[in-house]
Write an enzyme that holds these catalytic residues in place. Structure first.
Site, PDB file in Angstrom:
ATOM      1  N   ASP A  13       0.809  -1.224   0.000  1.00 38.34           N
ATOM      2  CA  ASP A  13       0.000   0.000   0.000  1.00 38.34           C
ATOM      3  C   ASP A  13       0.842   1.273   0.000  1.00 38.34           C
ATOM      4  O   ASP A  13       2.061   1.225   0.179  1.00 38.34           O
ATOM      5  CB  ASP A  13      -0.959  -0.013   1.207  1.00 38.34           C
ATOM      6  CG  ASP A  13      -0.275  -0.457   2.499  1.00 38.34           C
ATOM      7  OD1 ASP A  13       0.973  -0.504   2.535  1.00 38.34           O
ATOM      8  OD2 ASP A  13      -0.987  -0.772   3.468  1.00 38.34           O
ATOM      9  N   ASN A  40      -7.326  -2.704  14.166  1.00 34.47           N
ATOM     10  CA  ASN A  40      -8.730  -2.974  13.812  1.00 34.47           C
ATOM     11  C   ASN A  40      -8.871  -4.188  12.890  1.00 34.47           C
ATOM     12  O   ASN A  40      -9.919  -4.402  12.289  1.00 34.47           O
ATOM     13  CB  ASN A  40      -9.361  -1.723  13.152  1.00 34.47           C
ATOM     14  CG  ASN A  40      -8.684  -1.375  11.827  1.00 34.47           C
ATOM     15  OD1 ASN A  40      -7.757  -2.056  11.394  1.00 34.47           O
ATOM     16  ND2 ASN A  40      -9.149  -0.310  11.180  1.00 34.47           N
ATOM     17  N   HIS A  97      -7.110  -4.760  10.104  1.00 38.84           N
ATOM     18  CA  HIS A  97      -6.847  -4.567   8.666  1.00 38.84           C
ATOM     19  C   HIS A  97      -5.533  -5.218   8.242  1.00 38.84           C
ATOM     20  O   HIS A  97      -4.631  -5.421   9.060  1.00 38.84           O
ATOM     21  CB  HIS A  97      -6.910  -3.083   8.266  1.00 38.84           C
ATOM     22  CG  HIS A  97      -5.748  -2.245   8.681  1.00 38.84           C
ATOM     23  ND1 HIS A  97      -5.851  -0.896   8.923  1.00 38.84           N
ATOM     24  CD2 HIS A  97      -4.442  -2.527   8.899  1.00 38.84           C
ATOM     25  CE1 HIS A  97      -4.681  -0.398   9.245  1.00 38.84           C
ATOM     26  NE2 HIS A  97      -3.810  -1.365   9.245  1.00 38.84           N
ATOM     27  N   GLU A 126      -9.620  -2.056   5.167  1.00 34.20           N
ATOM     28  CA  GLU A 126     -10.237  -1.687   6.439  1.00 34.20           C
ATOM     29  C   GLU A 126     -11.489  -2.532   6.709  1.00 34.20           C
ATOM     30  O   GLU A 126     -12.015  -3.194   5.796  1.00 34.20           O
ATOM     31  CB  GLU A 126     -10.633  -0.203   6.373  1.00 34.20           C
ATOM     32  CG  GLU A 126      -9.447   0.740   6.219  1.00 34.20           C
ATOM     33  CD  GLU A 126      -8.679   0.960   7.514  1.00 34.20           C
ATOM     34  OE1 GLU A 126      -8.317  -0.023   8.187  1.00 34.20           O
ATOM     35  OE2 GLU A 126      -8.421   2.125   7.865  1.00 34.20           O
TER      36      GLU A 126
HETATM   37  C1  F6R Z   1       1.273  -1.208   5.976  1.00 33.05           C
HETATM   38  C2  F6R Z   1       0.277  -2.255   6.196  1.00 33.05           C
HETATM   39  C3  F6R Z   1      -0.578  -2.191   7.419  1.00 33.05           C
HETATM   40  C4  F6R Z   1       0.219  -2.422   8.668  1.00 33.05           C
HETATM   41  C5  F6R Z   1      -0.658  -2.369   9.910  1.00 33.05           C
HETATM   42  C6  F6R Z   1       0.134  -2.518  11.195  1.00 33.05           C
HETATM   43  O1  F6R Z   1       1.979  -1.428   4.807  1.00 33.05           O
HETATM   44  O2  F6R Z   1       0.162  -3.133   5.427  1.00 33.05           O
HETATM   45  O3  F6R Z   1      -1.594  -3.142   7.306  1.00 33.05           O
HETATM   46  O4  F6R Z   1       0.844  -3.668   8.597  1.00 33.05           O
HETATM   47  O5  F6R Z   1      -1.318  -1.131   9.962  1.00 33.05           O
HETATM   48  O6  F6R Z   1       0.951  -1.407  11.387  1.00 33.05           O
HETATM   49  P1  F6R Z   1       2.102  -1.403  12.501  1.00 33.05           P
HETATM   50  O7  F6R Z   1       3.054  -2.456  12.108  1.00 33.05           O
HETATM   51  O8  F6R Z   1       2.718  -0.042  12.432  1.00 33.05           O
HETATM   52  O9  F6R Z   1       1.435  -1.684  13.789  1.00 33.05           O
END
Ligand code: F6R
Length: 484
Positions: A67, A135, A137, A142
């Site tokens: 992403d 959450n 995701h 989301e």
């Molecule tokens: C970002 C992504 C997100 C993160 C998730 C956890 O490229 O794919 O799904 O893996 O938001 O973020 P952290 O690791 O910062 O807790």
């Protein structure tokens, strides 16, 4: 679905680093899907070290990022482009042309998404590495995202904006939209690893793994993937109640702790003499007995080792009373077998074998502990022969070491790490065998071996793991497991 639980993020990340290097040795031109965020930071650092020391190479791989924020240029310090180059790509031997990160400023978003999806499709992702949002995701899929989604523009939820505000000067600066691969895109990967660390992820991990899949927790679609491994730390795994855990594997050594032991198994420990179980594996047996049915099979009476014990009958009584007390303390079920080979010059009579075979038929063990292959002590060696002749073939064999015969270099593949508190229980269990301590300080021997094992394993892994070698509890008991 396999769930690996490590005591901390560092050990968990090491496990994932090994999975990645294994993938690269199998297929040097693998295609990867990669995440950003705080979760993979340690992993990216470990992989850099592996490339730096020549242990692996990314020169042939292709990567696709999951992403990117919409509206951020690649130079923006908060962009995922910058994140990936600063934290990973600039420090490894990857070819710039093999790196694909979604654009944050596509001219025509719809056609750009379609093209990104087609490129991923063509490359056929071998391994997707994912982080998990609080959450639930994955990527920026989301809650509410269609399980059939492919690369698309996503509106970020207030909870994601809040969670990611830590990387920006203020919440207002967090973009409200992102471009992300879809859930279907992720599911098409041949293999998936999901990493999650910390208490803040515990609920999402629980909902992902143990609830019926639902768009409320986008990651729960992963339950249907055929080749997926979750790698968690203790805190992230803390809300799981139904899942079995496996240990992380560091340089071929399974690192067991109280967190990731087998559960609901029938376990037999073939203890050649009454005190061998406590000395070799008292800490592990005590921990296993909390969630398994553990039998201590006391193979011989060991009466010859009692000094000043009077008649043979009396010496047998002394030793059996001691082991009953010890087994009660460790939480195991004690069965004294009084095998005849002990008083028969180690010649194994059919009646001993018959007895053990019928006991194994009754217990039907899943796991059996036996002296290791090269243990030269005659009673230990005969015990092993007898156990192997009687055990059903599918039993998982855990060979143990004794003070008389320690494992030599690399002849073990599993270590159980334990604390001072558990060491105290182990020592108490050994001290139940008073008749033996009167001869030799087996408690001191066991304490020294467990501490020696901790120190030397760290040194062994140092050459393979590098700088911060091993962070475990102060003691280890070692085993060689002959099947997974
Ligand atoms: C970002 C992504 C997100 C993160 C998730 C956890 O490229 O794919 O799904 O893996 O938001 O973020 P952290 O690791 O910062 O807790």
């Amino acid at each position: 679905m396999k769930v690996i639980v490590a005591t901390n993020n560092q050990t968990a990340s090491r496990h994932v680093a090994t999975m990645i290097t294994n993938q690269l040795s199998r297929k040097p031109n693998s295609a990867f899907l990669l995440p950003t965020g705080s979760t993979p930071l340690k992993l990216y650092q470990l992989l850099q070290e592996k490339v730096g020391s020549g242990k692996t190479s990314f020169s042939l791989i292709k990567t696709f990022n999951l992403d990117e924020y919409l509206g951020l240029s690649p130079e923006n310090p908060q962009s995922y482009h910058r994140f990936m180059w600063d934290n990973f790509f600039s420090h490894i031997d990857i070819k710039r042309s093999n790196v694909k990160i979604p654009s944050g400023n596509p001219k025509n978003a719809a056609s750009y998404c379609k093209k990104y999806e087609q490129t991923i499709d063509k490359a056929k992702v071998d391994l997707a590495i994912l982080g998990l949002g609080t959450n639930g995701h994955i990527g920026f899929n989301e809650p509410g995202t269609d399980p059939d989604s492919i690369t698309h523009i996503a509106d970020l939820t207030p909870s994601t904006i809040k969670a990611n505000a830590r990387f920006f000067k203020s919440k207002k600066e967090v973009p409200t939209q992102a471009i992300t691969v879809g859930l279907k895109t992720i599911l098409k990967s041949k293999k998936i690893i999901v990493m999650a660390f910390g208490k803040s992820k515990a609920q999402a991990v629980h909902d992902t793994l143990e609830k019926t899949p639902s768009p409320k927790t986008p990651a729960s679609v992963l339950q249907k993937h055929k080749n997926i491994t979750f790698v968690l730390d203790q805190a992230a795994a803390s809300k799981l109640t139904k899942t079995s855990f496996y240990p992380p594997v560091l340089s071929g050594i399974r690192l067991y702790s109280k967190l990731n032991l087998p559960t609901n198994k029938k376990i037999v420990f073939f203890s050649p003499h009454p005190d061998d179980a406590a000395i070799s594996a008292g800490a592990l047996l005590n921990s296993l007995s909390a969630n398994n049915e553990v039998y201590e099979l006391i193979v011989t009476t060991g009466h010859r080792a009692v000094i000043n014990g009077g008649t043979t009958q009396n010496r047998i009584k002394i030793r059996e009373k001691e082991v009953q007390k010890e087994s009660f303390l460790l939480g195991t079920k004690c069965i004294t077998l009084r095998c005849h080979f002990y008083d028969n010059n180690q010649n194994l009579p059919e009646k001993d074998l018959k007895k053990i075979r019928s006991l194994m038929k009754k217990i039907k063990p899943n796991i059996a502990f036996v002296p290791h292959k090269l243990d030269p002590h005659p009673t230990h060696a005969t015990t092993r022969t007898m156990a192997l002749a009687a055990l059903p073939h599918h039993t998982s064999l855990w060979s143990f070491e004794t003070p008389w015969s320690l494992f030599s270099h690399k002849k073990f593949n599993a270590a159980f790490e334990f604390s001072d508190k558990l060491m105290k229980t182990k020592l108490r269990s050994i001290r139940c065998h008073k008749s033996q301590l009167a001869r030799t300080s087996f408690d001191q021997a066991a304490l020294s071996i467990a501490s020696f094992r901790r120190i030397t394993l760290a040194e062994q892994l140092f050459s393979e793991l590098g700088k911060q070698s091993l962070e475990t509890k102060p003691y280890l008991e070692l085993f060689n497991i002959s099947e997974w």
